[in-house]
Write an enzyme that holds these catalytic residues in place. Structure first.
Site, PDB file in Angstrom:
ATOM      1  N   HIS A 267       0.833  -0.888  -0.125  1.00  0.00           N
ATOM      2  CA  HIS A 267      -0.177  -0.498   0.185  1.00  0.00           C
ATOM      3  C   HIS A 267       0.796   1.297   0.022  1.00  0.00           C
ATOM      4  O   HIS A 267       1.692   1.355   0.180  1.00  0.00           O
ATOM      5  CB  HIS A 267      -0.878  -0.295   0.855  1.00  0.00           C
ATOM      6  CG  HIS A 267      -0.697  -0.263   2.529  1.00  0.00           C
ATOM      7  ND1 HIS A 267       0.242   0.677   3.116  1.00  0.00           N
ATOM      8  CD2 HIS A 267      -0.212  -1.418   3.541  1.00  0.00           C
ATOM      9  CE1 HIS A 267       0.766   0.682   4.241  1.00  0.00           C
ATOM     10  NE2 HIS A 267       0.387  -1.086   4.528  1.00  0.00           N
TER      11      HIS A 267
HETATM   12  P1  TYD Z   1      -0.767  -2.511   7.439  1.00  0.00           P
HETATM   13  O1  TYD Z   1      -0.158  -0.724   7.409  1.00  0.00           O
HETATM   14  O2  TYD Z   1      -1.556  -2.497   6.193  1.00  0.00           O
HETATM   15  O3  TYD Z   1      -0.301  -3.123   8.070  1.00  0.00           O
HETATM   16  P2  TYD Z   1       2.098  -3.575   6.883  1.00  0.00           P
HETATM   17  O4  TYD Z   1       1.586  -1.988   6.423  1.00  0.00           O
HETATM   18  O5  TYD Z   1       2.883  -3.641   7.803  1.00  0.00           O
HETATM   19  O6  TYD Z   1       1.343  -4.976   6.517  1.00  0.00           O
HETATM   20  O7  TYD Z   1      -1.928  -2.747   8.926  1.00  0.00           O
HETATM   21  C1  TYD Z   1      -2.535  -3.623   8.978  1.00  0.00           C
HETATM   22  C2  TYD Z   1      -3.654  -2.928   9.976  1.00  0.00           C
HETATM   23  O8  TYD Z   1      -3.337  -3.649  11.406  1.00  0.00           O
HETATM   24  C3  TYD Z   1      -5.015  -3.240   9.509  1.00  0.00           C
HETATM   25  O9  TYD Z   1      -6.197  -3.759   9.603  1.00  0.00           O
HETATM   26  C4  TYD Z   1      -4.629  -1.550  10.102  1.00  0.00           C
HETATM   27  C5  TYD Z   1      -4.295  -1.763  11.400  1.00  0.00           C
HETATM   28  N1  TYD Z   1      -3.518  -1.089  11.839  1.00  0.00           N
HETATM   29  C6  TYD Z   1      -4.652  -0.291  12.761  1.00  0.00           C
HETATM   30  O10 TYD Z   1      -5.171  -0.304  13.285  1.00  0.00           O
HETATM   31  N2  TYD Z   1      -3.239   0.859  13.534  1.00  0.00           N
HETATM   32  C7  TYD Z   1      -1.832   0.794  13.348  1.00  0.00           C
HETATM   33  O11 TYD Z   1      -1.632   1.862  13.405  1.00  0.00           O
HETATM   34  C8  TYD Z   1      -1.512   0.440  11.884  1.00  0.00           C
HETATM   35  C9  TYD Z   1      -0.265   0.057  11.594  1.00  0.00           C
HETATM   36  C10 TYD Z   1      -2.239  -0.823  11.559  1.00  0.00           C
END
Ligand code: TYD
Length: 148
Positions: free
Chosen positions: A60
């Protein structure tokens, strides 16, 4: 941390952030101040850990969020894509951070066993700040360039 370069020998050094280290016989200490060692006020901190071997994260971009990723322990690869250029960074050093600006698609893979990746972020968690579709990301980048 060596950038693995996909773009005609051009290395994008601006992403690399050197963090201070206080080292003595008792070991190392690294500290990070917002608006000093990282180029933004730190609003949020999170960390990735217990990542199973072979799993990928990221996939993303963000509209406004700035982040710095640090491999506190272990190692991982982070590929940054600004819509034109892709660069892969191997993070394996707790005194170096990788700056990830807005409008940058990031993919994370190659997590070694026991890796802890610390992420410093400039904004609170905002679901509307995410761009999770690559075509939408390319559109966003084009529009952003058009308004510069
Ligand atoms: P995501 O940002 O997609 O993680 P990565 O980039 O490491 O793969 O986030 C994964 C999940 O966690 C998504 O459901 C959103 C949640 N999340 C939060 O609730 N708060 C946060 O600060 C972060 C970074 C993620």
């Amino acid at each position: 941390m060596m950038p693995i370069n996909h773009n005609h020998g051009q290395i994008m050094k601006k992403e690399l952030v050197s963090l201070p280290v206080i080292s003595d016989a008792r070991g190392n200490l690294t500290f990070i101040e917002g608006n000093n060692h990282v180029p933004f006020e730190i609003k949020r901190v999170y960390y990735l850990y217990n990542i199973p071997i072979g799993k990928t994260r990221g996939g993303h971009a963000h509209k406004k969020l700035e982040q710095v990723i640090i491999a506190i322990s272990g190692s991982l690869n982070v590929t940054l894509d600004d819509g034109i250029t892709k660069n892969t960074f191997h993070l394996d050093n707790p005194k170096q951070g990788l700056y990830v600006g807005p409008a940058t698609w990031r993919d994370m893979d190659g997590f070694s066993s026991g890796t802890v990746a610390l992420v410093l972020a400039s904004r609170s968690y905002e679901v509307d700040d995410y761009i999770r579709n690559y075509d939408e990301f390319i559109e966003f980048v084009k529009n952003a360039r058009g308004t510069q």
